[in-house]
Design a protein around this motif. Structure first.
Motif, PDB file in Angstrom:
ATOM      1  N   UNK A  43       0.828  -1.206   0.000  1.00  0.00           N
ATOM      2  CA  UNK A  43       0.000   0.000   0.000  1.00  0.00           C
ATOM      3  C   UNK A  43       0.859   1.253   0.000  1.00  0.00           C
ATOM      4  N   UNK A  44       1.882   1.287   0.838  1.00  0.00           N
ATOM      5  CA  UNK A  44       2.754   2.460   0.907  1.00  0.00           C
ATOM      6  C   UNK A  44       3.495   2.686  -0.407  1.00  0.00           C
ATOM      7  N   UNK A  45       4.092   1.632  -0.928  1.00  0.00           N
ATOM      8  CA  UNK A  45       4.931   1.770  -2.119  1.00  0.00           C
ATOM      9  C   UNK A  45       4.118   2.087  -3.369  1.00  0.00           C
ATOM     10  N   UNK A  46       2.866   1.651  -3.400  1.00  0.00           N
ATOM     11  CA  UNK A  46       2.063   1.847  -4.609  1.00  0.00           C
ATOM     12  C   UNK A  46       1.127   3.054  -4.533  1.00  0.00           C
ATOM     13  N   UNK A  47       0.937   3.620  -3.342  1.00  0.00           N
ATOM     14  CA  UNK A  47      -0.060   4.698  -3.247  1.00  0.00           C
ATOM     15  C   UNK A  47       0.401   5.932  -2.480  1.00  0.00           C
ATOM     16  N   UNK A  48       1.390   5.816  -1.598  1.00  0.00           N
ATOM     17  CA  UNK A  48       1.736   6.968  -0.748  1.00  0.00           C
ATOM     18  C   UNK A  48       2.549   7.985  -1.537  1.00  0.00           C
ATOM     19  N   UNK A  63      14.579   0.762   6.025  1.00  0.00           N
ATOM     20  CA  UNK A  63      13.704   0.604   7.193  1.00  0.00           C
ATOM     21  C   UNK A  63      12.699  -0.520   6.973  1.00  0.00           C
ATOM     22  N   UNK A  64      12.077  -0.540   5.796  1.00  0.00           N
ATOM     23  CA  UNK A  64      11.101  -1.583   5.483  1.00  0.00           C
ATOM     24  C   UNK A  64      11.756  -2.957   5.460  1.00  0.00           C
ATOM     25  N   UNK A  86       6.803   2.529  13.811  1.00  0.00           N
ATOM     26  CA  UNK A  86       8.173   2.924  13.444  1.00  0.00           C
ATOM     27  C   UNK A  86       8.250   3.295  11.964  1.00  0.00           C
ATOM     28  N   UNK A  87       7.604   2.498  11.130  1.00  0.00           N
ATOM     29  CA  UNK A  87       7.599   2.791   9.693  1.00  0.00           C
ATOM     30  C   UNK A  87       6.892   4.119   9.436  1.00  0.00           C
ATOM     31  N   UNK A  88       5.725   4.311  10.061  1.00  0.00           N
ATOM     32  CA  UNK A  88       4.985   5.559   9.886  1.00  0.00           C
ATOM     33  C   UNK A  88       5.784   6.765  10.322  1.00  0.00           C
ATOM     34  N   UNK A  89       6.504   6.639  11.426  1.00  0.00           N
ATOM     35  CA  UNK A  89       7.305   7.752  11.928  1.00  0.00           C
ATOM     36  C   UNK A  89       8.432   8.106  10.961  1.00  0.00           C
ATOM     37  N   UNK A  90       8.977   7.103  10.261  1.00  0.00           N
ATOM     38  CA  UNK A  90      10.057   7.357   9.307  1.00  0.00           C
ATOM     39  C   UNK A  90       9.559   8.097   8.064  1.00  0.00           C
ATOM     40  N   UNK A  91       8.275   7.933   7.728  1.00  0.00           N
ATOM     41  CA  UNK A  91       7.716   8.632   6.565  1.00  0.00           C
ATOM     42  C   UNK A  91       7.661  10.130   6.842  1.00  0.00           C
ATOM     43  N   UNK A  92       7.467  10.477   8.122  1.00  0.00           N
ATOM     44  CA  UNK A  92       7.360  11.871   8.552  1.00  0.00           C
ATOM     45  C   UNK A  92       6.175  12.567   7.875  1.00  0.00           C
ATOM     46  N   UNK A 160       8.315  10.003  21.223  1.00  0.00           N
ATOM     47  CA  UNK A 160       8.788  10.780  20.083  1.00  0.00           C
ATOM     48  C   UNK A 160       9.360   9.886  18.990  1.00  0.00           C
ATOM     49  N   UNK A 161       9.854   8.704  19.375  1.00  0.00           N
ATOM     50  CA  UNK A 161      10.382   7.766  18.387  1.00  0.00           C
ATOM     51  C   UNK A 161       9.279   7.224  17.487  1.00  0.00           C
ATOM     52  N   UNK A 162       8.087   7.049  18.057  1.00  0.00           N
ATOM     53  CA  UNK A 162       7.011   6.388  17.324  1.00  0.00           C
ATOM     54  C   UNK A 162       5.877   7.318  16.896  1.00  0.00           C
ATOM     55  N   UNK A 163       5.907   8.571  17.322  1.00  0.00           N
ATOM     56  CA  UNK A 163       4.810   9.491  17.022  1.00  0.00           C
ATOM     57  C   UNK A 163       4.860   9.951  15.569  1.00  0.00           C
ATOM     58  N   UNK A 164       3.692  10.115  14.967  1.00  0.00           N
ATOM     59  CA  UNK A 164       3.615  10.611  13.590  1.00  0.00           C
ATOM     60  C   UNK A 164       3.614  12.132  13.590  1.00  0.00           C
ATOM     61  N   UNK A 165       4.377  12.694  12.661  1.00  0.00           N
ATOM     62  CA  UNK A 165       4.505  14.140  12.580  1.00  0.00           C
ATOM     63  C   UNK A 165       5.056  14.508  11.215  1.00  0.00           C
TER      64      UNK A 165
END
Length: 504
Positions: A43-48, A63-64, A86-92, A160-165
Motif C-alpha cells: 500500500x505504501x509503495x504503490x499509493x503513498x 527501514x522496510x 516505526x515505519x509511519x514515523x520514518x515517513x514523517x 517521540x520515536x514512534x509518534x507521527x509528525x
C-alpha cells in the motif's frame, strides 16, 4: 489557552461497555506477520505520494527491509504495532498513522487500563489536569516526574520515536501527552501494569510519591466529578459544543474582533465553501458596523478539514486585488484500483478522478485542473477585511488549518503568535485517504493519496511547520486558571500599535 475539545469528545463516548485488553496476550505467527506487513508495504509503495518526500528512498527501503527481516519468529501484538508505528514515523507524515484498533475510541476509553489522569504536555513537561483516581493527595497541576521508575524524559523518548509528525517537526509531538493519545501510547509502548508508583513535583515544588491503581479511562473520567480535588478546575474547563466559526468582540481591546475556527468542516466541499462564505459575509458586515480595525483569527485546536475553507478564508483577507493560486501542485502515484476498497472512492469516482491525473516522466501523476490547462485561481472578495490581522497558532493547528496559516504567512497578511503548527508550512500529504485494517493483527492504518504543495514563498527554516513571529508558551499556572496567555499577548500588541498611531 489551548482548548481541550478532546475532553468533550471523550465524555461523549462513556456509553461503551468495559472490555479486557486481549491484545496484551495476542501473539502473531510469522505467516500472519508477513501477510500484514506485505499488505501494508505494498500500500505504501504503490499509493503513498510522500513516501520519499522527507526521507530518502534508500533510507525508507532500508527501514522496510529491516522490519521484514524480523518477521521470522512469533511476535506479540504490541511488538508488531511498534513496527508499524516505526515505519509511519520514518515517513514523517502526520496523516500516516496507526491505531491498535479501528474502534480507537472504544479501545482507548474502555479496553485498556492505564494511568488514571487526564494529562497535559506543555514546555516538555507533563502535568495532571484532572485526577481520575480517588486519591485526594494528587492535585491538578502536579508535574509527573516518573512512572514506575520510568522518567518522563525516557517516556518522551519512546513517544517521540514512534509518534507521527510532518517533515522535521518535533515540537508538536508534545501533544501525545494529552488525554487519549497519552493513554493509548503509554499503554501500547511503555507499561501495562495494574499499579503505578508515580513521583510528582507538587504545586510548591516538593517531591511526592503516590501509588495508584490502573483504571480504564472511562472509569477515570467518571471519577473526575467524584474526587473533590477536581471541583474548581472542572468548572473552568466546562464547555458546550464548539461551533465551526465564532465571532467575538473583546471588551478589553478597542476596535478589535476575534474569529475562532474550530474545524474546516462541512458535509461536502461545496457545503464547506458555502458555510465559510455565509459566515465571513456576516462577520465582515458586523465588523464594519462597529468599526473593527484589528482582527484576531484563532486556529488553535483546529485539526483541519476541507482545503476549500482555507482558500475561501484567504479570499476575504488578502491585500491585493489580483487572483491567487492557493495550491501550486498536487502529486499522486496510485495507478490502479487495487486499494479503492479502502477509500471512500467508488469505481465511478475513480474513473472521474483519473481525468485529473497527468502522468509524469518519473511515474508519478500531477493532479491537474479538469476544466483546462490554466491553474485554478481564487478571486479576492470585494468586501474583504482591510485592517490589521493577527493569527493564533500552536501544535494543535493541523492539516488544512496549518496550510491556511502557511498561505497567510507567506503573503505577509499579519502577525503570527503562539507556537509551531503540527503540519508542514508548504503543504502536506492529504486530500483523500486509504483507511485499512490489517487482516491478522487488526491494526488500523491511515495513509494519504495526494501530496499537496502550497503556492508559498520558502520559509527561512525548511521542512518545519508554520513558525510564529512571536513564540508565546503557556506556563503551569495558566493551565490551572485557564489564562489565555497567547490571546492576551496579541491584545497587548494591538494596544501598543494603537498608541503608536496616536497623534502627539
Amino acid at each position: 489557552m489551548k482548548r481541550l475539545s478532546l475532553l468533550a469528545v471523550l465524555i461523549g463516548n462513556l456509553s461503551f461497555g468495559q472490555q479486557i485488553d486481549t491484545l496484551k496476550t495476542t501473539v502473531l505467527s510469522p505467516k500472519q506477520l508477513k501477510e500484514d506487513f506485505q499488505l501494508y508495504r505494498k500500500m505504501l509503495e504503490e499509493t503513498h505520494p510522500g513516501l520519499y518526500r522527507y526521507t530518502s528512498k534508500e533510507h525508507m527501503q532500508s527501514t522496510l527491509d529491516s522490519v521484514a527481516s524480523t518477521l521470522v519468529k512469533p511476535k506479540s501484538f504490541y511488538q508488531f504495532y511498534k513496527d508499524i508505528l516505526h515505519i509511519g514515523a520514518q515517513i514523517r507524515c502526520t496523516h500516516s498513522y496507526a491505531f491498535p484498533s479501528k474502534k480507537v475510541s472504544q479501545y482507548s476509553m474502555n479496553q485498556i487500563s492505564t494511568v488514571p489522569f487526564y494529562t497535559y504536555g506543555m514546555n516538555e513537561k507533563v502535568y495532571v489536569l484532572f485526577n481520575g483516581s480517588m486519591n485526594e493527595g494528587i492535585k491538578p497541576g502536579f508535574e509527573i516526574l516518573s512512572i514506575n521508575g520510568n522518567s518522563i524524559e525516557s517516556i518522551k523518548e519512546q513517544f517521540y520515536t514512534y509518534a507521527w509528525s510532518d517533515a522535521s517537526i518535533e515540537s508538536s509531538k508534545i501533544r501525545f501527552f494529552a488525554g487519549s493519545l497519552f493513554w493509548m501510547f503509554y499503554h501500547a509502548l511503555v507499561d501495562k501494569s495494574e499499579r503505578f508508583d508515580i513521583t510528582f513535583k507538587d504545586l510548591d515544588g516538593k517531591l511526592q510519591m503516590f501509588h495508584v491503581k490502573a483504571l480504564t479511562p472511562r472509569t477515570s473520567m467518571a471519577n473526575y466529578k467524584k474526587n473533590p480535588v477536581n471541583k474548581s478546575i472542572l468548572k473552568k474547563y466546562k464547555q458546550g459544543k464548539r461551533k465551526m466559526f465564532k465571532l467575538g468582540f473583546p471588551k478589553d481591546a478597542d476596535k478589535t474582533a476575534t474569529i475562532s475556527i474550530s474545524v474546516f468542516g462541512g458535509d461536502s466541499e461545496e457545503d464547506a465553501q458555502q458555510k465559510t462564505r455565509k459566515f465571513m459575509d456576516m462577520a465582515i458586515k458586523k465588523m464594519e458596523k462597529v468599526g473593527v480595525e484589528s482582527l484576531i483569527i484563532d486556529l488553535r485546536s483546529n485539526q483541519g478539514g476541507w482545503d476549500i475553507v482555507g482558500s475561501e478564508l484567504l479570499s476575504y483577507l488578502v491585500k491585493s486585488d489580483e487572483p491567487f493560486e492557493y495550491w501550486r501542485k498536487g502529486i499522486a502515484i496510485i495507478k490502479d484500483t487495487t486499494f479503492l476498497k479502502y477509500t471512500e472512492y467508488s469505481y465511478q469516482d475513480w474513473l472521474i478522478a483519473k481525468k485529473e491525473l497527468k502522468e509524469q516522466p518519473d511515474g508519478t501523476f500531477l493532479v491537474v485542473n479538469p476544466d483546462g490547462p490554466n491553474p485554478v485561481l481564487t478571486q479576492p472578495k470585494p468586501n474583504r477585511f482591510k485592517g490589521d490581522l493577527y493569527f493564533l497558532i500552536q501544535e494543535t493547528t493541523g492539516s488544512a488549518a496549518s496550510e491556511f496559516a502557511g498561505a497567510a504567512k507567506s503573503r505577509n497578511l499579519g502577525t503570527f503568535v503562539g507556537s509551531e503548527t503540527n503540519a508542514a508550512y508548504d503543504g502536506g500529504n492529504s486530500s483523500t485517504f486509504i483507511k485499512m485494517t490489517l487482516p491478522n493483527s487488526g491494526i488500523y492504518v491511515n495513509s494519504p493519496l495526494v501530496a499537496g504543495y502550497l503556492n508559498v514563498k520558502p520559509q527561512k527554516i525548511p521542512n518545519r511547520g508554520v513558525l510564529p513571529h512571536h513564540e508565546v508558551n503557556f506556563i503551569r499556572d495558566d493551565l490551572l486558571i485557564r489564562y489565555d496567555r497567547q490571546l492576551e499577548f496579541v491584545k497587548g500588541l494591538i494596544r501598543k500599535n494603537d498608541k503608536k498611531t496616536e497623534s502627539p
